[in-house]
Enzyme design. Structure first.
Site, PDB file in Angstrom:
ATOM      1  N   ARG A 116       0.833  -1.197   0.000  1.00  0.00           N
ATOM      2  CA  ARG A 116       0.000   0.000   0.000  1.00  0.00           C
ATOM      3  C   ARG A 116       0.871   1.252   0.000  1.00  0.00           C
ATOM      4  O   ARG A 116       1.998   1.219   0.470  1.00  0.00           O
ATOM      5  CB  ARG A 116      -0.961   0.044   1.179  1.00  0.00           C
ATOM      6  N   GLU A 215      -6.188   7.397   7.917  1.00  0.00           N
ATOM      7  CA  GLU A 215      -5.056   8.197   8.435  1.00  0.00           C
ATOM      8  C   GLU A 215      -4.558   9.160   7.360  1.00  0.00           C
ATOM      9  O   GLU A 215      -4.144  10.284   7.656  1.00  0.00           O
ATOM     10  CB  GLU A 215      -3.942   7.260   8.861  1.00  0.00           C
ATOM     11  N   ARG A 219      -5.422   5.632   0.885  1.00  0.00           N
ATOM     12  CA  ARG A 219      -4.511   4.501   1.053  1.00  0.00           C
ATOM     13  C   ARG A 219      -4.799   3.584  -0.122  1.00  0.00           C
ATOM     14  O   ARG A 219      -5.895   2.996  -0.195  1.00  0.00           O
ATOM     15  CB  ARG A 219      -4.731   3.798   2.388  1.00  0.00           C
ATOM     16  N   CYS A 261       1.477  11.093   9.249  1.00  0.00           N
ATOM     17  CA  CYS A 261       2.472  10.560  10.189  1.00  0.00           C
ATOM     18  C   CYS A 261       3.855  10.607   9.527  1.00  0.00           C
ATOM     19  O   CYS A 261       4.013  10.147   8.392  1.00  0.00           O
ATOM     20  CB  CYS A 261       2.144   9.122  10.574  1.00  0.00           C
ATOM     21  N   THR A 263       6.295   8.760   9.807  1.00  0.00           N
ATOM     22  CA  THR A 263       6.855   7.440   9.465  1.00  0.00           C
ATOM     23  C   THR A 263       6.500   7.037   8.040  1.00  0.00           C
ATOM     24  O   THR A 263       7.120   6.148   7.481  1.00  0.00           O
ATOM     25  CB  THR A 263       6.323   6.342  10.402  1.00  0.00           C
ATOM     26  N   ARG A 270       4.087   0.646   2.356  1.00  0.00           N
ATOM     27  CA  ARG A 270       4.333  -0.483   3.233  1.00  0.00           C
ATOM     28  C   ARG A 270       4.021  -1.753   2.470  1.00  0.00           C
ATOM     29  O   ARG A 270       2.887  -1.956   2.019  1.00  0.00           O
ATOM     30  CB  ARG A 270       3.477  -0.424   4.508  1.00  0.00           C
ATOM     31  N   ARG A 299       4.749  -7.150  12.738  1.00  0.00           N
ATOM     32  CA  ARG A 299       3.458  -6.752  13.311  1.00  0.00           C
ATOM     33  C   ARG A 299       2.583  -8.000  13.502  1.00  0.00           C
ATOM     34  O   ARG A 299       2.847  -9.053  12.937  1.00  0.00           O
ATOM     35  CB  ARG A 299       2.685  -5.805  12.366  1.00  0.00           C
ATOM     36  N   GLU A 304      -1.839  -2.709  12.793  1.00  0.00           N
ATOM     37  CA  GLU A 304      -0.833  -2.152  13.685  1.00  0.00           C
ATOM     38  C   GLU A 304      -1.270  -2.310  15.140  1.00  0.00           C
ATOM     39  O   GLU A 304      -2.460  -2.249  15.451  1.00  0.00           O
ATOM     40  CB  GLU A 304      -0.716  -0.667  13.356  1.00  0.00           C
TER      41      GLU A 304
HETATM   42  P1  ADP Z   1      -1.317  -0.142   7.073  1.00  0.00           P
HETATM   43  O1  ADP Z   1      -0.835   0.925   7.982  1.00  0.00           O
HETATM   44  O2  ADP Z   1      -0.323  -0.529   6.060  1.00  0.00           O
HETATM   45  O3  ADP Z   1      -2.676   0.045   6.513  1.00  0.00           O
HETATM   46  P2  ADP Z   1      -2.137  -1.992   9.143  1.00  0.00           P
HETATM   47  O4  ADP Z   1      -1.105  -2.752   9.938  1.00  0.00           O
HETATM   48  O5  ADP Z   1      -2.969  -0.976   9.815  1.00  0.00           O
HETATM   49  O6  ADP Z   1      -1.369  -1.476   7.907  1.00  0.00           O
HETATM   50  O7  ADP Z   1      -3.103  -3.085   8.457  1.00  0.00           O
HETATM   51  C1  ADP Z   1      -4.274  -2.667   7.821  1.00  0.00           C
HETATM   52  C2  ADP Z   1      -5.090  -3.893   7.473  1.00  0.00           C
HETATM   53  O8  ADP Z   1      -4.408  -4.630   6.421  1.00  0.00           O
HETATM   54  C3  ADP Z   1      -5.223  -4.898   8.645  1.00  0.00           C
HETATM   55  O9  ADP Z   1      -6.511  -5.483   8.590  1.00  0.00           O
HETATM   56  C4  ADP Z   1      -4.195  -5.956   8.336  1.00  0.00           C
HETATM   57  O10 ADP Z   1      -4.572  -7.211   8.866  1.00  0.00           O
HETATM   58  C5  ADP Z   1      -4.230  -5.975   6.820  1.00  0.00           C
HETATM   59  N1  ADP Z   1      -2.980  -6.452   6.223  1.00  0.00           N
HETATM   60  C6  ADP Z   1      -1.772  -5.862   6.297  1.00  0.00           C
HETATM   61  N2  ADP Z   1      -0.859  -6.608   5.635  1.00  0.00           N
HETATM   62  C7  ADP Z   1      -1.521  -7.691   5.121  1.00  0.00           C
HETATM   63  C8  ADP Z   1      -1.151  -8.821   4.334  1.00  0.00           C
HETATM   64  N3  ADP Z   1       0.103  -9.008   3.913  1.00  0.00           N
HETATM   65  N4  ADP Z   1      -2.117  -9.724   4.017  1.00  0.00           N
HETATM   66  C9  ADP Z   1      -3.392  -9.557   4.416  1.00  0.00           C
HETATM   67  N5  ADP Z   1      -3.823  -8.494   5.154  1.00  0.00           N
HETATM   68  C10 ADP Z   1      -2.894  -7.588   5.492  1.00  0.00           C
HETATM   69  N1  DAR Z   2       0.597   4.903  16.495  1.00  0.00           N
HETATM   70  C1  DAR Z   2       1.474   6.044  16.271  1.00  0.00           C
HETATM   71  C2  DAR Z   2       1.963   6.092  14.804  1.00  0.00           C
HETATM   72  C3  DAR Z   2       3.064   5.103  14.496  1.00  0.00           C
HETATM   73  C4  DAR Z   2       3.231   4.827  13.040  1.00  0.00           C
HETATM   74  N2  DAR Z   2       2.018   4.188  12.487  1.00  0.00           N
HETATM   75  C5  DAR Z   2       1.127   4.811  11.738  1.00  0.00           C
HETATM   76  N3  DAR Z   2       1.356   6.027  11.267  1.00  0.00           N
HETATM   77  N4  DAR Z   2      -0.026   4.227  11.476  1.00  0.00           N
HETATM   78  C6  DAR Z   2       2.639   5.977  17.233  1.00  0.00           C
HETATM   79  O1  DAR Z   2       3.264   7.004  17.459  1.00  0.00           O
HETATM   80  O2  DAR Z   2       2.887   4.890  17.750  1.00  0.00           O
END
Ligand code: ADP
Ligand code: DAR
Length: 349
Positions: A116, A215, A219, A261, A263, A270, A299, A304
């Site tokens: 993404r 966020e 996305r 953010c 990051t 990502r 993760r 997250e």
């Molecule tokens: P991001 O910040 O990249 O959106 P998150 O960790 O918040 O990532 O994940 C967002 C959603 O995408 C969550 O439901 C997570 O389970 C899903 N997800 C992330 N990576 C994968 C993957 N490789 N395969 C399936 N689902 C994924």
């Molecule tokens: N949860 C915030 C942001 C960390 C990076 N992840 C994002 N942007 N989704 C923290 O400061 O932990």
């Protein structure tokens, strides 16, 4: 509005980059500053003050924030990304440059792959400072651009406002939709007027999705079962270029694609796999040694701040700024190849 309270008193066990880099001197320098959209230091650090377990703790309200509050953002960006004030970001979204033959053709390890990018619309504030009308305008521009897509990207935009609760919960459980109510985003002002202005676009196969006004304002997501990382990246880069024909994204030579953010600055990319590594999970120090070597983050599998389930982990690139999109995906790919190799060796005893 000047910051209302005195210099924050972080608990001794607070490990956020905010607590590390917001010195009293920087606080005094920045506390009365604000950007042209009225974004203040108080707003920028609110999430890290509300959530002492933040890793970072700050969010930008607009592109200008990275200049107005540079005294705080620059050291945080340098520590997280290894990227200095004098550095320039370079982007490369040419899938031909990615060397990533499927590392798990028998589908023994990689459950699914997702790549993404975050994008925000140029000349508008970011989520923490945007007004409701501006956020609704983002939804209108994004949904119009997305509903014009064709071929394998053709799909439908579904507003979150009015979406059946069971439908949204199923989309979240299937990892397609963002969770509501993240406390870090809440404290940053990113959940204001929820769920108005938010939504999800996806094609029929749910291999191409776009989150609107989570966020970041967009996305853009490509994902599928299995480990064909190159195919996932090709679909993503094709979609990004089609959307960019209709929408101008916020970008700077220094920081690349602009995100709320820090990051996510730069590529805002990502690239993750959900991977089964039960033996490495029992050798966590070795697991982390490999992920650290390849600049990767571990993760849980429900987003997250979630936990691993059944020995399945979300493994993704940590670097996003000062490296190209190709390098981000190559970081993840090279790390996954080594994780699979070691998992096989551990399984053989
Ligand atoms: P991001 O910040 O990249 O959106 P998150 O960790 O918040 O990532 O994940 C967002 C959603 O995408 C969550 O439901 C997570 O389970 C899903 N997800 C992330 N990576 C994968 C993957 N490789 N395969 C399936 N689902 C994924
Ligand atoms: N949860 C915030 C942001 C960390 C990076 N992840 C994002 N942007 N989704 C923290 O400061 O932990």
């Amino acid at each position: 509005m000047a910051i209302s309270n005195s210099y924050p008193n972080f608990p001794s066990d607070c490990k956020s980059l905010l607590s590390k880099h917001l010195t009293k001197e920087i606080y005094e320098e920045l506390k009365n500053k604000k950007t042209s959209s009225g974004f203040t230091l108080e707003a920028a650090i609110a999430s890290g003050l509300e959530n002492y377990d933040s890793g970072i703790g700050v969010y930008a309200g607009d592109l200008e924030s990275y200049d107005t509050f540079a005294a705080l953002f620059d050291p945080i960006i340098e520590e997280y990304h290894g990227f200095c004030k004098s550095d320039s970001h370079v982007s490369n979204l040419n899938a031909k440059d990615l060397n990533a033959p499927n590392p798990d053709v028998e589908n023994k390890y990689i459950v699914s792959t997702r790549i993404r990018v975050g994008r925000n619309i140029a000349n508008l504030p970011l989520g923490p400072a945007i007004t409701k009308d501006q956020r609704d305008e983002v939804e209108k521009q994004a949904s119009q651009a997305l509903n014009s897509l064709d071929g394998n990207l053709k799909g439908t935009y579904y507003p979150l406002d009015g979406m059946n609760e069971e439908v949204s919960q199923k989309l979240i459980e299937d990892h397609f939709l963002f969770k509501a109510g993240d406390r870090f985003l809440e404290a940053a002002g990113l959940n204001r007027n929820w769920p108005k202005g938010r939504g999800i676009y996806h094609n029929d196969e749910k291999t191409f999705l776009v989150w609107v006004n989570e966020e970041d304002q967009l996305r853009i997501i490509s994902m599928q079962q299995g480990g064909d990382i190159k195919e996932v990246f090709q679909r993503l880069t094709s979609a990004i270029s089609k959307i960019e024909e209709k929408i101008k994204f916020s970008y700077s030579k220094h920081l690349g694609y602009i995100t709320s953010c820090p990051t996510n600055l730069g590529t805002a990319l990502r690239a993750s796999v959900h991977i089964k590594v039960p033996n490495l999970a029992q050798n966590y120090a070795h697991f982390e040694e490999i992920t650290n070597k390849h600049h990767l983050q571990i993760r849980g599998i429900n987003g997250e701040h979630s936990e691993s389930v059944g020995g399945v982990y979300d493994i993704s690139n940590k670097r996003r700024l000062g490296v190209t999109e190709i390098q981000c995906v190559q970081d993840m790919y090279d790390g996954v190849v080594e994780l699979i190799k070691v998992e096989k060796e551990l399984a053989l005893g």
